[in-house]
Design a protein around this motif. Structure first.
Motif, PDB file in Angstrom:
ATOM      1  N   PRO A  51       0.808  -1.226   0.000  1.00 36.76           N
ATOM      2  CA  PRO A  51       0.000   0.000   0.000  1.00 36.76           C
ATOM      3  C   PRO A  51       0.842   1.276   0.000  1.00 36.76           C
ATOM      4  CG  PRO A  51      -0.887  -1.587   1.568  1.00 36.76           C
ATOM      5  CD  PRO A  51       0.447  -2.120   1.116  1.00 36.76           C
ATOM      6  N   GLN A  52       2.016   1.244   0.629  1.00 35.90           N
ATOM      7  CA  GLN A  52       2.888   2.422   0.638  1.00 35.90           C
ATOM      8  C   GLN A  52       3.459   2.684  -0.749  1.00 35.90           C
ATOM      9  OE1 GLN A  52       4.738   0.689   4.539  1.00 35.90           O
ATOM     10  NE2 GLN A  52       5.529   2.751   4.320  1.00 35.90           N
ATOM     11  N   PHE A  53       3.802   1.627  -1.469  1.00 38.17           N
ATOM     12  CA  PHE A  53       4.259   1.798  -2.849  1.00 38.17           C
ATOM     13  C   PHE A  53       3.123   2.321  -3.722  1.00 38.17           C
ATOM     14  CE2 PHE A  53       7.628  -1.160  -1.469  1.00 38.17           C
ATOM     15  CZ  PHE A  53       8.745  -0.573  -2.057  1.00 38.17           C
ATOM     16  N   GLU A  54       1.945   1.752  -3.566  1.00 40.94           N
ATOM     17  CA  GLU A  54       0.809   2.173  -4.389  1.00 40.94           C
ATOM     18  C   GLU A  54       0.447   3.628  -4.143  1.00 40.94           C
ATOM     19  OE1 GLU A  54      -2.116  -0.771  -3.408  1.00 40.94           O
ATOM     20  OE2 GLU A  54      -1.420  -2.156  -4.976  1.00 40.94           O
ATOM     21  N   ALA A  55       0.626   4.099  -2.905  1.00 44.13           N
ATOM     22  CA  ALA A  55       0.362   5.507  -2.589  1.00 44.13           C
ATOM     23  C   ALA A  55       1.312   6.436  -3.339  1.00 44.13           C
ATOM     24  CB  ALA A  55       0.469   5.736  -1.082  1.00 44.13           C
ATOM     25  N   LEU A  56       2.436   5.893  -3.805  1.00 45.31           N
ATOM     26  CA  LEU A  56       3.420   6.655  -4.579  1.00 45.31           C
ATOM     27  C   LEU A  56       3.284   6.371  -6.075  1.00 45.31           C
ATOM     28  CD1 LEU A  56       6.452   6.015  -2.205  1.00 45.31           C
ATOM     29  CD2 LEU A  56       5.231   8.181  -2.474  1.00 45.31           C
ATOM     30  N   ASN A  57       2.120   5.847  -6.485  1.00 43.70           N
ATOM     31  CA  ASN A  57       1.864   5.521  -7.896  1.00 43.70           C
ATOM     32  C   ASN A  57       2.869   4.496  -8.417  1.00 43.70           C
ATOM     33  OD1 ASN A  57       0.490   5.766 -10.422  1.00 43.70           O
ATOM     34  ND2 ASN A  57       2.054   7.166 -11.176  1.00 43.70           N
ATOM     35  N   CYS A  58       3.142   3.500  -7.573  1.00 43.94           N
ATOM     36  CA  CYS A  58       4.148   2.490  -7.913  1.00 43.94           C
ATOM     37  C   CYS A  58       3.580   1.086  -7.745  1.00 43.94           C
ATOM     38  CB  CYS A  58       5.382   2.660  -7.024  1.00 43.94           C
ATOM     39  SG  CYS A  58       6.712   1.480  -7.364  1.00 43.94           S
ATOM     40  N   GLU A  59       3.809   0.251  -8.758  1.00 45.71           N
ATOM     41  CA  GLU A  59       3.390  -1.154  -8.708  1.00 45.71           C
ATOM     42  C   GLU A  59       4.598  -2.045  -8.401  1.00 45.71           C
ATOM     43  OE1 GLU A  59       0.248  -2.187  -9.042  1.00 45.71           O
ATOM     44  OE2 GLU A  59      -0.487  -0.144  -9.402  1.00 45.71           O
ATOM     45  N   LEU A  60       4.329  -3.234  -7.878  1.00 44.18           N
ATOM     46  CA  LEU A  60       5.360  -4.225  -7.577  1.00 44.18           C
ATOM     47  C   LEU A  60       5.220  -5.406  -8.526  1.00 44.18           C
ATOM     48  CD1 LEU A  60       5.086  -4.311  -3.671  1.00 44.18           C
ATOM     49  CD2 LEU A  60       6.732  -3.021  -5.041  1.00 44.18           C
ATOM     50  N   LEU A  61       6.358  -5.980  -8.915  1.00 44.70           N
ATOM     51  CA  LEU A  61       6.355  -7.142  -9.804  1.00 44.70           C
ATOM     52  C   LEU A  61       7.544  -8.028  -9.449  1.00 44.70           C
ATOM     53  CD1 LEU A  61       5.184  -8.628 -12.277  1.00 44.70           C
ATOM     54  CD2 LEU A  61       6.613  -7.152 -13.724  1.00 44.70           C
ATOM     55  N   GLY A  62       7.271  -9.237  -8.951  1.00 46.76           N
ATOM     56  CA  GLY A  62       8.331 -10.173  -8.596  1.00 46.76           C
ATOM     57  C   GLY A  62       8.700 -11.075  -9.770  1.00 46.76           C
ATOM     58  N   LEU A  63       9.784 -11.823  -9.602  1.00 43.10           N
ATOM     59  CA  LEU A  63      10.253 -12.749 -10.647  1.00 43.10           C
ATOM     60  C   LEU A  63      11.148 -13.813 -10.043  1.00 43.10           C
ATOM     61  CD1 LEU A  63      11.711 -12.018 -14.156  1.00 43.10           C
ATOM     62  CD2 LEU A  63      13.090 -13.290 -12.514  1.00 43.10           C
ATOM     63  N   SER A  64      10.980 -15.031 -10.504  1.00 36.99           N
ATOM     64  CA  SER A  64      12.005 -16.069 -10.302  1.00 36.99           C
ATOM     65  C   SER A  64      11.881 -17.085 -11.416  1.00 36.99           C
ATOM     66  CB  SER A  64      11.888 -16.754  -8.932  1.00 36.99           C
ATOM     67  OG  SER A  64      10.913 -17.769  -8.962  1.00 36.99           O
TER      68      SER A  64
END
Length: 214
Positions: free
Chosen positions: A62-75
């Motif tokens: 939610p803190q990232f989203e409040a900064l207009n930022c999405e998360l994307l993981g990878l392995s």
């Protein structure tokens, strides 16, 4: 013994494009246009250090989203492995993984971002993190060894610093936190250097001045 070529992306250049299968369906870099993106890799599902990192990213989503930022993981694991691991984290740690995880079995995305490093492993992605801006430009990248977990709070801090620098045309000092004074770009000419002292900044010398950001 032949050397292995590792391709690394470049700062302030377009981030490598991708179109990949994830736990939330097919995702491409273009899907994130207009938003900031934190793309991060981990060596493998069902490993303890990675579990702590994914839990921390999920908790702070939610803190990232409040900064207009999405998360994307990878392995380099399958979608089914990712789903099983995410469900396991929720069952054992009470944390819901709310962001997509790329299933990079072909290692195509990992190789384009320099995540595969033979000095660490030929078959797993190292702990790499990339911050990509709304125009698809790579703005920051950090690589960690497999044995040591990242600080998610540091990536939040760097994201805020990048956004502050973009908005106010300033630099940020060591361990800058929101609300701290920022560094004014140094003068580019002798005349500007001579005038810097009288421009209303917190002045130390012609090349080092700060100002508050409101």
């Amino acid at each position: 013994m032949s050397e292995v070529n590792i391709k690394f992306p470049e700062l302030n250049k377009p981030a490598p494009d991708f179109n990949a299968k994830t736990t939330h369906g097919q995702k491409s870099l273009a899907d994130y246009k207009g938003k900031w993106l934190v793309l991060f890799s981990h060596p493998a599902d069902f490993t303890p250090v990675c579990t702590t990192e994914f839990s921390a990213f999920a908790t702070r989503q939610p803190q990232f989203e409040a900064l207009n930022c999405e998360l994307l993981g990878l392995s380099i694991d399958s979608v089914h492995s990712h789903i099983a691991w995410a469900r396991n984290i929720e069952e054992n740690f009470g944390v819901t993984i709310g962001f997509p995880i790329i299933a990079d079995l072909s290692m195509e995305v990992a190789k384009s971002y320099g995540m595969i490093q033979p000095g660490a492993s030929d078959t797993s992605a190292v702990r790499a993190t990339f911050i990509i801006d709304p125009e698809g430009i790579l703005r920051a990248m950090v690589y960690y060894p497999m044995s040591n977990g990242r600080s998610v709070d540091e990536f939040l801090r760097v994201l805020k610093a990048l956004q502050t620098s973009d908005e106010h045309k300033v630099a940020t000092p060591e361990n800058w936190q929101p609300g701290d004074d920022c560094i004014v770009p140094p003068p580019a000419t002798m005349q500007e250097a001579a005038e810097r002292k009288d421009q209303g900044y917190e002045y130390t010398d012609w090349y080092f001045s700060k100002r508050a950001i409101k």
